[in-house]
Each structure stands twice: as C-alpha cells, then as structure tokens.
Design a protein around this motif. Structure first.
Motif, mmCIF file in Angstrom:
data_model
loop_
_atom_site.group_PDB
_atom_site.id
_atom_site.type_symbol
_atom_site.label_atom_id
_atom_site.label_comp_id
_atom_site.label_asym_id
_atom_site.label_seq_id
_atom_site.Cartn_x
_atom_site.Cartn_y
_atom_site.Cartn_z
ATOM 1 N N VAL A 98 -2.141 -29.477 34.910
ATOM 2 C CA VAL A 98 -1.589 -29.022 36.353
ATOM 3 C C VAL A 98 -0.259 -28.024 36.086
ATOM 4 O O VAL A 98 -0.120 -27.196 36.540
ATOM 5 N N LYS A 99 0.474 -29.008 35.578
ATOM 6 C CA LYS A 99 2.005 -28.510 35.071
ATOM 7 C C LYS A 99 1.656 -27.274 34.200
ATOM 8 O O LYS A 99 2.483 -26.059 34.592
ATOM 9 N N GLY A 100 0.935 -27.173 33.218
ATOM 10 C CA GLY A 100 0.809 -25.932 32.369
ATOM 11 C C GLY A 100 0.174 -24.833 33.127
ATOM 12 O O GLY A 100 0.776 -23.572 32.988
ATOM 13 N N LEU A 101 -0.863 -24.992 33.849
ATOM 14 C CA LEU A 101 -1.625 -23.888 34.664
ATOM 15 C C LEU A 101 -0.446 -23.110 35.588
ATOM 16 O O LEU A 101 -0.383 -22.052 35.842
ATOM 17 N N ARG A 102 0.170 -24.091 36.228
ATOM 18 C CA ARG A 102 1.063 -23.622 37.345
ATOM 19 C C ARG A 102 2.361 -22.890 36.771
ATOM 20 O O ARG A 102 2.944 -21.909 37.143
ATOM 21 N N GLN A 103 2.740 -23.353 35.498
ATOM 22 C CA GLN A 103 3.961 -22.825 34.831
ATOM 23 C C GLN A 103 3.397 -21.395 34.074
ATOM 24 O O GLN A 103 4.316 -20.434 33.957
ATOM 25 N N TYR A 104 2.228 -21.417 33.372
ATOM 26 C CA TYR A 104 1.892 -20.150 32.627
ATOM 27 C C TYR A 104 0.693 -19.511 32.849
ATOM 28 O O TYR A 104 0.346 -18.402 32.457
ATOM 29 N N GLY A 105 0.121 -19.864 33.915
ATOM 30 C CA GLY A 105 -1.574 -19.359 34.120
ATOM 31 C C GLY A 105 -1.603 -18.406 35.076
ATOM 32 O O GLY A 105 -3.028 -17.978 35.009
#
Length: 611
Positions: free
Chosen positions: A126-133
């Motif tokens: 969730v954190k990664g997708l919000r930040q980079y996706g």
C-alpha cells in the motif's frame, strides 16, 4: 485452468519482512529489499508479484490452510467438529474451551503470526503503490492498490473474528513499532470500512477487466459485499472486555452501518455483475471442479494451488481409504459436519438439504473401489465438498487444492434482506428473501414455498427470524454461522436450543416424533427405474429409505435394515464443553507464545490467563 496464484508471489516474498508479534529472534527492523521499492511499485509486473505475495500466508502450513479454515467456525447450531465429545486440542478449539497453550495453535508460525505476516506485506505494498505507482481508478496500479487494501482487510477481519481486539498495524514495521498493545476493534473496523470504500473505487467489476476475470482476484462486487459484511459485524453484538454489547462508537451505530451495508448490497445487486448459480448443487459442483470464472455466485475465493489447501481434506464427505475418486492421504474428509437436527430443519422439498447434509461415507475400498455406507445418526458430513465431484484425482498426502469460497452472492442477498427489514420494513426485505428461496425450490413448489411463505412474514420480527433460519439453510458447512450468531446475540441461545433439539431427536419426541429410527438401504440395481441415479455407478450408490419423516414402513425384501440412533448425552452436550459459556468465549485467547514474546504489550481478556 486454475491459476497457481497462491505460489505466484513466492519469488517476491523476500521483498518483505513481517512483524508477527513473535519476539526478539524474529522482530527486527525491515530488511533492505532486494530491489528498490521505487522500482517494484512503479513497474506493473513487479507490483503484481508483490500483491500476489500478500496471499502467500493463506497457504502456509499452520495458517489458513491447516489451522484457521479447519477450526474457526465450530461449533454452532448448524455445524460441529465431529469429535467434539473427545478431549483433544482440536475439540477444545471447537467446544469453547481453548487453552492458551493449545498444541494446535501455540506455535510461532500459526494463524495469528501468518495473518500479521500478510498484513505487513500489504502495508508495504500500500505504501509503495501510493508513493510510486500513481494508482488511479481504472488503471492497473489502481487495481493493485485496491487489491492490497482488500487483502489487508481480509486478514484483519479474520483476526478480529477470532480474537476480538488485536494490535493496529497499518504502516510497515519500524524499530518503534516492533511491539504494540491491542487496539479497540472499533478503531480497526472504521479503518477497514474506509479502506474498502477507497478500494471499491479502484477495482473493476467482475469481468470488467482482465484483472477481474477470475474469483481469485479482487473485484468491485466482492469489495462492496465485504464492506457490507464488516459493517454488520462492527455494529453487531460481540464480546468486549467489559461485556457483550454493541459498539459505543456513534460511527458504528446500527442506523449508520445498516444503511451502509444496504447501500453496498443493493449496489452489487443492481449492477447485474454477480448472480446466483442456476442450481445450488451446480454451484458446489463448480467449486469442487476448480471453476473460477468471475461473474457468477462466487465473489472471491482464497486461492490454493493443486497441491495446497485442505478444504476437502478437512470437510469433504468422509473417505475411509484411497479409492476410485482420490488418493488424498489414508482417510480424508469428515472432520466436521452438520448437527443431526439440521437435515430435519429443512423443508423436505428444499434442494439445498441433500446437497448440504450427507448421512453416508465412502467405505474402505476393495480393489480400488469404495461403496457408500451409512453412518450413525450422530455423524453427518458436509455434502458441499465431495471428491467424487472433482475433475482431477488428488494424490497429495494432506492437501487437495480446492479453493475456500470466502464470499458468495447469496450472502449479499441476505444482507440486503436483513438491513432492508431493519431500516425499511419487512416488505422491503421480501424480494431478497424470495430470490434466495426461489433457487432452493422446484418451480412447481415456488408458489407455496417461496411466495406464500415469504408473504406470510407480516412483521419485522417474523422476517428477522426467517432470515436467521435461511442463513442456516444456505450456509451450513461454510463456517459463516458463528460470527452471525454472535452479532445477533444468539450464540449460546441457539447452542442450547440445539442441545434440546438433539435430545428430542434421540428420543423421537416432540418435533421429531415422526422421524424413523430405522433406515432401509440398497445399492441401486436398476438405473433405468431410479431416474435420480441415472448415469451413476449402480454398484456403489446407496438408495436410502427412512430419512424423511414418516418413512417407517419396510420398503421391501431387497432392502437392508439399519438401526439409526447412537445419539447420546455425551455427544449432544459436546456442542460446547460442560461448564463453559459460549457467550463468554466468543473469541480464542491469544496464544501463550505470542503473549510471552510481546515484551509485555499483549494481554488476554475474557477471563483467559496470560501464563
């Protein structure tokens, strides 16, 4: 062909380090990822692998596969562990007498740990997708974020279903959050309901995109259905540390949560993107045959590869040995089944009855071929799970690969009925209840069994009672009943009622005075004259007379009599342990291992000890 999703994420599993409330030997700061998160969560293929990795804990040996699915949900007024009368670690889990050092559960890799492992993987995603996706609605990255949010909600929903208040973890672990105390579940429920609201705007309807073409991927119909289910659970009765009550949080009031649940259920119904299977038996045959196409009755399933998962191994009609259908261990199936009274709760014309309740097992095979054989009145099997319905032959030692149906459209209809009855009156609930029952009865019987039956429910209370009964008729064997009874504040009352009913059945008294005490059986000889069995093997299939009320006359010399009782006090009373109170044991304790390795943060409530 069934996708091997449960193992698809293994290659990416090393990206994640999960806090599982274990201890200093395991709880370390997250390791540096093999690939930088900015690469993983900005690359669709890698990001999808990360989402698949969230599902890996479902199939771990002591997680859902071998512990949570086989044991959570016992015992209710519909189903029980078939050896509840024994004194074992397994029966203790079912009979409301679980101990904190239960040998089935008190291990460092158990369901509690695996669920938090899945949550940590979801948190990182969730954190990664919000930040980079750049996860916008209608995009692949948006779909993946919606799936991550939903999978996290599944783990948390099941944690709270089994343990009540649990630690709140919605961010990846860091050194300051290695050890956390429990959080009031109301806070977690509100977070999940908000997350699922977001997810429903991100994921596609069934078959609206390639990502939602199977029930092994999250779709909008499931997200909305799950959100409705959690709204009812959050606003329902349940055991808190200070007693059994509804939530005190105004955000989780019945008025607000039932309105939300009704809105979500109606959204699914009106979408036309899900539907009941044409027949109840046909649906369950599809499940056993690995049919995973989206857009039907199944909304989402826990996906197991062919060599993983124990749904049939645990719950199928008992097989005494390897035979013409399977070689899945030495005697798989039959660990649980319907209470003996459930068969007689159904209307005789209800087509769900004979699918759900099976009074026979497959005996020891001779030259590889087994025959059906009757079992005692005190032991029934779930007919929703059958090796004989499979299209492939299982040869694994203890795994069968059949998915666990997590939610189906029938539940959405019953949620709509229950919430409409509460908010708008019994007339508004009637169409949803009629739709469920219409599938259950032949066309010739629907005027009486559907229309007249439902139209006679002329009050809110009568409609509610009918919905409680219909839930049992529809979901026996799916282990959904326990949480429903808890939120209705009916758990102990229904278990006590079941004890009384089983006593009456044993004595053939009161409502069971016309139930025969002798069955008659033969193996089907003339397939042409037994149209029900046309096309089936005529040397192994039982034809049984005497199951229905009033069938007490010997049907002929070609039948063999079978005395049908063996329902004693020990078995009857084992629906819950003598001296236990199910209402005070709605949840399992946190197991000793996790208490001992929590740095003093975790404690048990509900009268359970901490050491």
């Amino acid at each position: 062909m069934k996708h091997k999703i449960i193992i698809a994420g293994l290659a990416l599993a090393t990206f994640f380090t999960a806090c599982q409330e274990l201890g200093d030997d395991y709880l370390e700061a997250p390791a540096q990822s093999t690939l930088d998160e900015s690469v993983i969560f900005s690359t669709p293929g890698l990001a999808k692998g990360a989402i698949d990795a969230i599902k890996v804990p479902f199939g771990e040996t002591n997680s859902y596969r071998g512990r949570f699915i086989p044991f959570y949900g016992m015992n209710t007024d519909a189903e029980w562990y078939n050896n509840s009368q024994s004194v074992t670690a397994q029966s203790d889990l079912a009979t409301y007498d679980a101990r904190i050092d239960n040998i089935q559960m008190n291990t460092n890799d158990n369901a509690w740990a695996s669920m938090y492992g899945g949550i940590e993987r979801a948190n990182i995603a969730v954190k990664g997708l919000r930040q980079y996706g750049n996860p916008l609605p209608g995009t692949e990255m948006g779909q993946l974020l919606g799936e991550a949010l939903t999978l996290r909600a599944i783990y948390y929903a099941d944690l709270m279903k089994a343990w009540g208040d649990v630690p709140y973890r919605f961010e990846p672990i860091n050194n300051e959050t290695l050890y956390l105390p429990k959080t009031n579940r109301d806070i977690i429920y509100k977070q999940l309901i908000a997350d699922l609201g977001e997810a429903s705007n991100l994921v596609a309807w069934p078959n609206e995109s390639s990502e939602t073409s199977t029930v092994e991927r999250v779709n909008k119909a499931f997200v909305k259905g799950l959100r409705a289910r959690l709204a009812l659970a959050a606003s329902g009765f349940q055991q808190y540390p200070d007693g059994i009550r509804r939530s005190n949080d105004p955000d989780l009031s019945v008025a607000k949560m039932y309105a939300l649940a009704l809105s979500e259920a109606r959204s699914v119904i009106q979408s036309g993107k899900a539907q009941l299977n044409a027949t109840f038996e046909g649906f369950w045959k599809n499940v056993n045959q690995d049919y995973i196409a989206a857009g039907g009755e199944s909304l989402w399933e826990i996906p197991f590869a062919e060599g993983r998962g124990r749904v049939l191994y645990s719950f199928a009609v008992k097989n005494q040995s390897p035979n013409q259908f399977q070689a899945n261990g030495t005697g798989p199936g039959g660990t649980a089944g319907p209470l003996p009274t459930v068969f007689y709760d159904y209307d005789e014309k209800d087509t769900r009855r004979d699918v759900t309740c099976v009074p026979y097992r497959w005996g020891t095979a001779v030259s590889g071929i087994a025959k059906q054989e009757l079992v005692a009145l005190n032991t029934w099997y779930f007919g929703k799970y059958r090796y004989e319905w499979m299209k492939r032959r299982v040869t694994a030692a203890s795994d069968d690969g059949i998915n666990k149906v997590y939610m189906r459209y029938a539940e959405v209809l019953l949620i709509a009925a229950e919430t409409a009855n509460e908010l708008e009156g019994f007339g508004a609930a009637a169409p949803y209840l009629k739709e469920i029952r219409k599938r259950a009865f032949a066309a010739a019987d629907q005027a009486t069994k559907v229309d007249a039956y439902v139209n006679a429910l002329s009050s809110k209370e009568a409609m509610f009672d009918a919905i409680v009964k219909e839930h049992k008729f529809e979901f026996t064997g799916e282990m959904e009943r326990k949480q429903a009874l808890i939120r209705w504040n009916l758990l102990k009352a229904k278990l006590d009622e079941s004890k009384t009913k089983m006593t009456n059945l044993r004595d053939r008294a009161n409502e069971y005075i016309d139930v025969p005490a002798t069955l008659y059986y033969k193996y089907v000889k003339d397939v042409a004259n037994e149209s029900k069995y046309a096309g089936q093997d005529n040397t192994t299939i039982l034809l049984i007379y005497g199951l229905n009320r009033g069938e007490s006359t010997n049907p002929g010399a070609d039948y063999t009599a079978f005395t049908w009782n063996n329902l004693n006090d020990a078995k009857i009373n084992s629906v819950y342990k003598t001296g236990a109170n199910p209402d005070n044991r709605q949840f399992w304790p946190i197991w000793l291992y996790f208490i001992s390795n929590s740095n003093g943060k975790l404690v048990n409530d509900y009268g359970y000890p901490n050491q």
